[in-house]
Design an enzyme around this catalytic site. Sequence first.
Site, PDB file in Angstrom:
ATOM      1  N   CYS A 156       1.099  -1.450  -0.029  1.00  0.00           N
ATOM      2  CA  CYS A 156       0.154  -0.177  -0.484  1.00  0.00           C
ATOM      3  C   CYS A 156       0.579   1.523   0.644  1.00  0.00           C
ATOM      4  O   CYS A 156       1.570   0.925   0.817  1.00  0.00           O
ATOM      5  CB  CYS A 156      -0.445  -0.122   1.010  1.00  0.00           C
ATOM      6  N   GLU A 190       1.663  -4.780  -5.073  1.00  0.00           N
ATOM      7  CA  GLU A 190       0.536  -5.045  -4.841  1.00  0.00           C
ATOM      8  C   GLU A 190      -0.932  -4.511  -6.623  1.00  0.00           C
ATOM      9  O   GLU A 190      -0.818  -3.089  -5.771  1.00  0.00           O
ATOM     10  CB  GLU A 190      -0.555  -5.302  -3.574  1.00  0.00           C
TER      11      GLU A 190
END
Length: 287
Positions: A156, A190
Amino acid sequence: TQSVGEVARVKNLNRIQFGRNEVEAWYFSPYPVEYAHLPVLYLCEFCLSYYPSQFMLGRHLRSCLLKHPPGNEVYRNRDPGSDEEISFFEIDGKRQITWCRNLSLLSKCFLDHKTLYYDVQPFLYYVMTSNDSAGCHLVGYFSKEKESAEGYNLACIMTLPQHQRKGYGKLLIEFSYELSKREMKIGSPEKPLSDLGLLSYKAYWAEIIVELLGDCPDDISIEEIANRTSITQNDIMWTCQQMGLFKYYKGQHVLCVTDQIMEQHRRAKAKQRKRIRPERIVWKPPV
Ligand code: ACO
Ligand code: ZN
Protein backbone atom coordinates in the site's frame (compact mmCIF):
# COMPACT_ATOMS: atom_id res chain seq x y z
CA THR A 1 -6.94 -7.55 -1.55
CA GLN A 2 -10.36 -6.30 -2.45
CA SER A 3 -13.25 -6.14 -0.08
CA VAL A 4 -16.66 -5.77 -1.62
CA GLY A 5 -18.16 -4.88 1.74
CA GLU A 6 -15.92 -1.92 2.27
CA VAL A 7 -16.09 -0.56 -1.23
CA ALA A 8 -19.84 -0.30 -0.88
CA ARG A 9 -19.69 1.50 2.44
CA VAL A 10 -20.37 5.19 2.45
CA LYS A 11 -17.82 7.72 3.47
CA ASN A 12 -18.22 8.19 7.22
CA LEU A 13 -15.75 10.93 8.02
CA ASN A 14 -15.78 14.56 7.07
CA ARG A 15 -12.58 16.41 7.78
CA ILE A 16 -9.39 15.37 9.48
CA GLN A 17 -7.11 17.75 11.30
CA PHE A 18 -3.54 16.63 11.08
CA GLY A 19 -0.67 18.76 12.30
CA ARG A 20 -1.21 22.19 10.79
CA ASN A 21 -3.49 20.89 8.04
CA GLU A 22 -7.13 20.07 7.79
CA VAL A 23 -8.06 17.75 4.95
CA GLU A 24 -11.21 16.21 3.55
CA ALA A 25 -11.49 12.41 3.86
CA TRP A 26 -12.07 10.72 0.50
CA TYR A 27 -13.40 7.31 1.50
CA PHE A 28 -14.80 5.22 4.28
CA SER A 29 -12.41 4.31 7.08
CA PRO A 30 -13.37 2.06 9.99
CA TYR A 31 -12.70 4.45 12.85
CA PRO A 32 -14.89 3.51 15.83
CA VAL A 33 -18.47 4.62 15.23
CA GLU A 34 -18.39 7.21 18.00
CA TYR A 35 -15.76 9.09 15.97
CA ALA A 36 -17.51 8.91 12.65
CA HIS A 37 -19.69 11.74 11.35
CA LEU A 38 -18.04 14.38 13.50
CA PRO A 39 -17.42 17.60 11.60
CA VAL A 40 -13.69 17.19 12.27
CA LEU A 41 -11.61 14.32 13.62
CA TYR A 42 -8.46 15.53 15.40
CA LEU A 43 -5.28 13.50 15.01
CA CYS A 44 -1.99 13.68 16.81
CA GLU A 45 0.42 13.85 13.89
CA PHE A 46 3.09 11.83 15.73
CA CYS A 47 1.30 8.94 17.47
CA LEU A 48 -1.70 9.13 15.09
CA SER A 49 -4.21 8.71 17.91
CA TYR A 50 -7.55 10.43 17.29
CA TYR A 51 -9.82 12.70 19.28
CA PRO A 52 -13.30 14.12 18.83
CA SER A 53 -12.34 17.67 19.80
CA GLN A 54 -9.51 20.17 19.67
CA PHE A 55 -9.68 20.32 23.46
CA MET A 56 -9.07 16.60 23.89
CA LEU A 57 -6.28 16.61 21.32
CA GLY A 58 -4.71 19.55 23.18
CA ARG A 59 -4.79 17.62 26.43
CA HIS A 60 -3.13 14.68 24.69
CA LEU A 61 -0.44 16.84 23.09
CA ARG A 62 0.71 18.03 26.49
CA SER A 63 1.70 14.49 27.39
CA CYS A 64 2.60 12.94 24.01
CA LEU A 65 6.36 12.55 23.76
CA LEU A 66 6.63 11.15 20.25
CA LYS A 67 8.38 13.40 17.75
CA HIS A 68 8.94 10.86 14.95
CA PRO A 69 7.48 7.55 13.78
CA PRO A 70 8.25 4.82 16.34
CA GLY A 71 10.89 2.83 14.46
CA ASN A 72 14.42 2.81 13.13
CA GLU A 73 15.51 5.68 10.98
CA VAL A 74 16.91 3.98 7.87
CA TYR A 75 17.46 7.04 5.68
CA ARG A 76 18.10 10.75 6.07
CA ASN A 77 19.02 13.23 3.41
CA ARG A 78 18.92 16.98 2.94
CA ASP A 79 17.82 17.92 -0.56
CA PRO A 80 20.35 20.44 -1.90
CA GLY A 81 17.73 22.11 -4.10
CA SER A 82 15.07 22.77 -1.46
CA ASP A 83 17.08 22.34 1.75
CA GLU A 84 14.36 19.98 2.91
CA GLU A 85 15.44 17.13 5.16
CA ILE A 86 13.69 13.84 4.47
CA SER A 87 13.84 10.69 6.59
CA PHE A 88 12.50 7.17 6.28
CA PHE A 89 11.62 5.11 9.33
CA GLU A 90 11.09 1.36 9.28
CA ILE A 91 8.33 0.21 11.59
CA ASP A 92 7.55 -3.41 12.31
CA GLY A 93 3.80 -4.07 12.43
CA LYS A 94 4.43 -6.70 15.05
CA ARG A 95 6.12 -4.30 17.44
CA GLN A 96 3.99 -1.22 16.90
CA ILE A 97 0.53 -2.68 16.47
CA THR A 98 -1.42 0.36 17.65
CA TRP A 99 0.63 2.87 15.70
CA CYS A 100 0.40 0.80 12.52
CA ARG A 101 -3.36 0.34 12.96
CA ASN A 102 -3.71 4.09 13.40
CA LEU A 103 -1.68 4.61 10.23
CA SER A 104 -3.91 2.14 8.39
CA LEU A 105 -7.04 3.94 9.60
CA LEU A 106 -5.65 7.26 8.39
CA SER A 107 -4.53 5.94 5.01
CA LYS A 108 -7.81 4.13 4.43
CA CYS A 109 -9.42 7.60 4.27
CA PHE A 110 -7.63 8.03 0.92
CA LEU A 111 -7.70 4.48 -0.41
CA ASP A 112 -10.92 2.92 -1.63
CA HIS A 113 -9.89 -0.46 -2.89
CA LYS A 114 -7.81 -1.87 -0.07
CA THR A 115 -9.04 -3.74 2.93
CA LEU A 116 -7.95 -2.22 6.15
CA TYR A 117 -5.31 -4.37 7.69
CA TYR A 118 -6.17 -4.88 11.32
CA ASP A 119 -3.66 -7.55 10.62
CA VAL A 120 -0.63 -5.27 10.61
CA GLN A 121 1.82 -7.85 11.94
CA PRO A 122 2.89 -9.38 8.59
CA PHE A 123 3.96 -5.95 7.34
CA LEU A 124 6.82 -3.54 7.59
CA TYR A 125 5.96 0.12 7.22
CA TYR A 126 8.33 2.56 5.56
CA VAL A 127 7.30 5.99 6.70
CA MET A 128 8.66 9.11 5.05
CA THR A 129 8.94 12.32 7.04
CA SER A 130 9.87 15.93 6.39
CA ASN A 131 11.93 17.14 9.33
CA ASP A 132 12.18 20.42 11.22
CA SER A 133 12.96 21.51 14.76
CA ALA A 134 9.49 20.43 15.93
CA GLY A 135 10.00 16.84 14.76
CA CYS A 136 9.75 14.45 11.82
CA HIS A 137 6.41 15.12 10.16
CA LEU A 138 4.67 12.30 8.32
CA VAL A 139 4.33 12.97 4.60
CA GLY A 140 3.58 9.51 3.24
CA TYR A 141 4.39 5.83 3.59
CA PHE A 142 4.28 2.45 2.00
CA SER A 143 3.76 -0.95 3.56
CA LYS A 144 5.53 -4.11 2.52
CA GLU A 145 4.85 -7.72 3.36
CA LYS A 146 7.67 -9.37 5.24
CA GLU A 147 7.22 -12.35 2.91
CA SER A 148 5.44 -11.97 -0.39
CA ALA A 149 4.66 -15.16 -2.28
CA GLU A 150 3.64 -13.08 -5.31
CA GLY A 151 6.86 -11.09 -5.40
CA TYR A 152 5.27 -7.83 -4.34
CA ASN A 153 7.72 -5.23 -3.06
CA LEU A 154 5.00 -2.83 -1.92
CA ALA A 155 1.50 -3.45 -0.55
CA CYS A 156 0.00 0.00 0.00
CA ILE A 157 1.30 3.47 -0.79
CA MET A 158 -0.09 6.83 0.26
CA THR A 159 0.97 10.47 0.27
CA LEU A 160 -1.14 12.67 2.54
CA PRO A 161 -3.39 14.80 0.32
CA GLN A 162 -1.85 18.09 1.49
CA HIS A 163 1.52 16.86 0.18
CA GLN A 164 0.45 15.24 -3.09
CA ARG A 165 1.78 16.19 -6.53
CA LYS A 166 5.13 17.36 -5.15
CA GLY A 167 7.16 14.30 -6.09
CA TYR A 168 6.86 12.46 -2.76
CA GLY A 169 5.01 9.52 -4.33
CA LYS A 170 7.86 8.92 -6.77
CA LEU A 171 10.27 9.16 -3.86
CA LEU A 172 8.37 6.45 -1.98
CA ILE A 173 8.28 4.26 -5.08
CA GLU A 174 11.98 4.81 -5.70
CA PHE A 175 12.73 3.81 -2.12
CA SER A 176 10.74 0.59 -2.51
CA TYR A 177 12.86 -0.37 -5.53
CA GLU A 178 16.09 0.53 -3.73
CA LEU A 179 15.11 -1.94 -1.00
CA SER A 180 14.45 -4.59 -3.66
CA LYS A 181 17.88 -3.95 -5.18
CA ARG A 182 19.47 -4.57 -1.78
CA GLU A 183 17.48 -7.77 -1.45
CA MET A 184 18.70 -8.74 -4.95
CA LYS A 185 15.06 -9.15 -5.93
CA ILE A 186 12.78 -7.89 -8.64
CA GLY A 187 9.43 -6.64 -7.43
CA SER A 188 6.10 -5.10 -8.30
CA PRO A 189 3.36 -3.30 -6.38
CA GLU A 190 0.38 -5.26 -5.13
CA LYS A 191 -2.57 -5.31 -7.52
CA PRO A 192 -5.01 -3.82 -8.13
CA LEU A 193 -3.54 -0.33 -8.28
CA SER A 194 -5.76 2.69 -7.82
CA ASP A 195 -5.97 5.22 -10.67
CA LEU A 196 -3.55 7.51 -8.84
CA GLY A 197 -1.31 4.56 -8.00
CA LEU A 198 -1.13 3.51 -11.65
CA LEU A 199 -0.44 7.07 -12.83
CA SER A 200 2.40 7.42 -10.35
CA TYR A 201 3.96 4.05 -11.15
CA LYS A 202 3.67 4.67 -14.86
CA ALA A 203 5.45 8.00 -14.46
CA TYR A 204 8.17 6.41 -12.32
CA TRP A 205 8.72 3.40 -14.60
CA ALA A 206 8.83 5.58 -17.70
CA GLU A 207 11.36 7.91 -16.15
CA ILE A 208 13.67 5.13 -14.97
CA ILE A 209 13.50 3.22 -18.25
CA VAL A 210 14.13 6.25 -20.45
CA GLU A 211 16.94 7.34 -18.16
CA LEU A 212 18.59 3.93 -18.48
CA LEU A 213 18.10 3.76 -22.25
CA GLY A 214 19.59 7.23 -22.56
CA ASP A 215 22.63 6.21 -20.52
CA CYS A 216 23.41 3.09 -22.53
CA PRO A 217 23.10 3.60 -26.25
CA ASP A 218 23.96 -0.05 -26.96
CA ASP A 219 21.27 -2.66 -27.13
CA ILE A 220 19.90 -3.53 -23.77
CA SER A 221 17.49 -6.37 -23.17
CA ILE A 222 14.32 -6.18 -21.10
CA GLU A 223 15.89 -8.72 -18.78
CA GLU A 224 18.93 -6.49 -18.28
CA ILE A 225 16.71 -3.48 -17.54
CA ALA A 226 14.85 -5.59 -14.97
CA ASN A 227 18.07 -6.67 -13.31
CA ARG A 228 19.38 -3.15 -13.07
CA THR A 229 16.18 -1.48 -11.86
CA SER A 230 14.41 -4.28 -9.92
CA ILE A 231 11.31 -3.48 -12.02
CA THR A 232 9.67 -6.67 -13.35
CA GLN A 233 9.91 -7.52 -17.06
CA ASN A 234 6.10 -7.33 -17.24
CA ASP A 235 6.02 -3.81 -15.85
CA ILE A 236 8.85 -2.77 -18.19
CA MET A 237 7.11 -4.21 -21.24
CA TRP A 238 3.81 -2.62 -20.30
CA THR A 239 5.44 0.78 -19.82
CA CYS A 240 7.36 0.54 -23.10
CA GLN A 241 4.15 -0.39 -24.89
CA GLN A 242 2.34 2.54 -23.31
CA MET A 243 5.10 4.87 -24.46
CA GLY A 244 5.20 3.32 -27.94
CA LEU A 245 8.87 2.39 -27.60
CA PHE A 246 8.65 -0.95 -29.41
CA LYS A 247 9.61 -0.77 -33.06
CA TYR A 248 9.59 -3.66 -35.49
CA TYR A 249 13.04 -3.75 -37.03
CA LYS A 250 14.59 -6.46 -39.23
CA GLY A 251 12.05 -9.01 -38.08
CA GLN A 252 12.44 -8.20 -34.38
CA HIS A 253 10.83 -6.00 -31.78
CA VAL A 254 13.41 -3.55 -30.51
CA LEU A 255 13.28 -0.75 -27.99
CA CYS A 256 13.68 2.61 -29.61
CA VAL A 257 13.61 5.94 -27.80
CA THR A 258 12.67 8.80 -30.08
CA ASP A 259 14.41 12.18 -29.88
CA GLN A 260 11.11 13.62 -28.75
CA ILE A 261 10.91 11.31 -25.73
CA MET A 262 14.55 11.94 -24.89
CA GLU A 263 13.97 15.68 -25.07
CA GLN A 264 10.93 15.40 -22.78
CA HIS A 265 13.05 13.40 -20.39
CA ARG A 266 15.82 16.00 -20.39
CA ARG A 267 13.36 18.76 -19.68
CA ALA A 268 11.81 16.79 -16.80
CA LYS A 269 15.25 16.05 -15.43
CA ALA A 270 16.21 19.72 -15.54
CA LYS A 271 13.35 20.34 -13.08
CA GLN A 272 15.27 18.17 -10.63
CA ARG A 273 12.72 16.13 -8.83
CA LYS A 274 13.55 14.90 -5.35
CA ARG A 275 15.66 11.75 -5.57
CA ILE A 276 16.67 9.00 -3.19
CA ARG A 277 20.40 8.82 -2.61
CA PRO A 278 20.91 5.06 -2.29
CA GLU A 279 24.23 5.46 -0.44
CA ARG A 280 22.30 7.12 2.40
CA ILE A 281 20.12 4.08 3.04
CA VAL A 282 21.21 2.33 6.22
CA TRP A 283 19.40 -0.94 5.79
CA LYS A 284 20.10 -4.60 5.26
CA PRO A 285 17.52 -7.17 4.20
CA PRO A 286 16.17 -8.94 7.30
CA VAL A 287 17.58 -12.45 7.63
N1 ACO B 1 -3.38 13.54 -11.72
C1 ACO B 1 -2.56 13.23 -12.76
N2 ACO B 1 -1.34 12.63 -12.60
C2 ACO B 1 -0.98 12.34 -11.34
C3 ACO B 1 -1.76 12.65 -10.22
C4 ACO B 1 -3.02 13.29 -10.45
N3 ACO B 1 -3.83 13.65 -9.43
N4 ACO B 1 -1.12 12.26 -9.11
C5 ACO B 1 0.04 11.72 -9.52
N5 ACO B 1 0.13 11.76 -10.88
C6 ACO B 1 1.24 11.25 -11.70
C7 ACO B 1 2.00 12.39 -12.34
O1 ACO B 1 2.60 11.92 -13.52
C8 ACO B 1 3.04 12.66 -11.27
O2 ACO B 1 4.21 13.25 -11.76
P1 ACO B 1 4.21 14.84 -12.07
O3 ACO B 1 3.62 15.54 -10.89
O4 ACO B 1 5.67 15.13 -12.25
O5 ACO B 1 3.41 15.00 -13.31
C9 ACO B 1 3.37 11.27 -10.81
O6 ACO B 1 2.14 10.56 -10.85
C10 ACO B 1 3.97 11.19 -9.43
O7 ACO B 1 3.43 12.17 -8.59
P2 ACO B 1 3.98 12.39 -7.11
O8 ACO B 1 3.81 13.83 -6.74
O9 ACO B 1 5.33 11.82 -7.01
O10 ACO B 1 2.99 11.46 -6.27
P3 ACO B 1 2.11 11.84 -4.99
O11 ACO B 1 2.99 12.28 -3.87
O12 ACO B 1 1.01 12.74 -5.35
O13 ACO B 1 1.57 10.38 -4.56
C11 ACO B 1 0.01 8.62 -4.63
C12 ACO B 1 0.97 9.49 -5.45
C13 ACO B 1 0.77 7.95 -3.48
C14 ACO B 1 -0.58 7.52 -5.49
C15 ACO B 1 -1.10 9.55 -4.07
O14 ACO B 1 -1.85 10.02 -5.15
C16 ACO B 1 -2.03 8.91 -3.06
O15 ACO B 1 -1.69 8.75 -1.90
N6 ACO B 1 -3.27 8.56 -3.51
C17 ACO B 1 -4.27 8.00 -2.64
C18 ACO B 1 -3.92 6.59 -2.23
C19 ACO B 1 -3.67 5.69 -3.43
O16 ACO B 1 -4.43 5.65 -4.38
N7 ACO B 1 -2.56 4.92 -3.37
C20 ACO B 1 -2.17 3.95 -4.39
C21 ACO B 1 -2.98 2.71 -4.23
S1 ACO B 1 -2.32 1.34 -5.13
C22 ACO B 1 -1.28 0.55 -4.02
O17 ACO B 1 -1.22 0.94 -2.90
C23 ACO B 1 -0.42 -0.58 -4.47
ZN1 ZN C 1 0.43 11.76 20.24
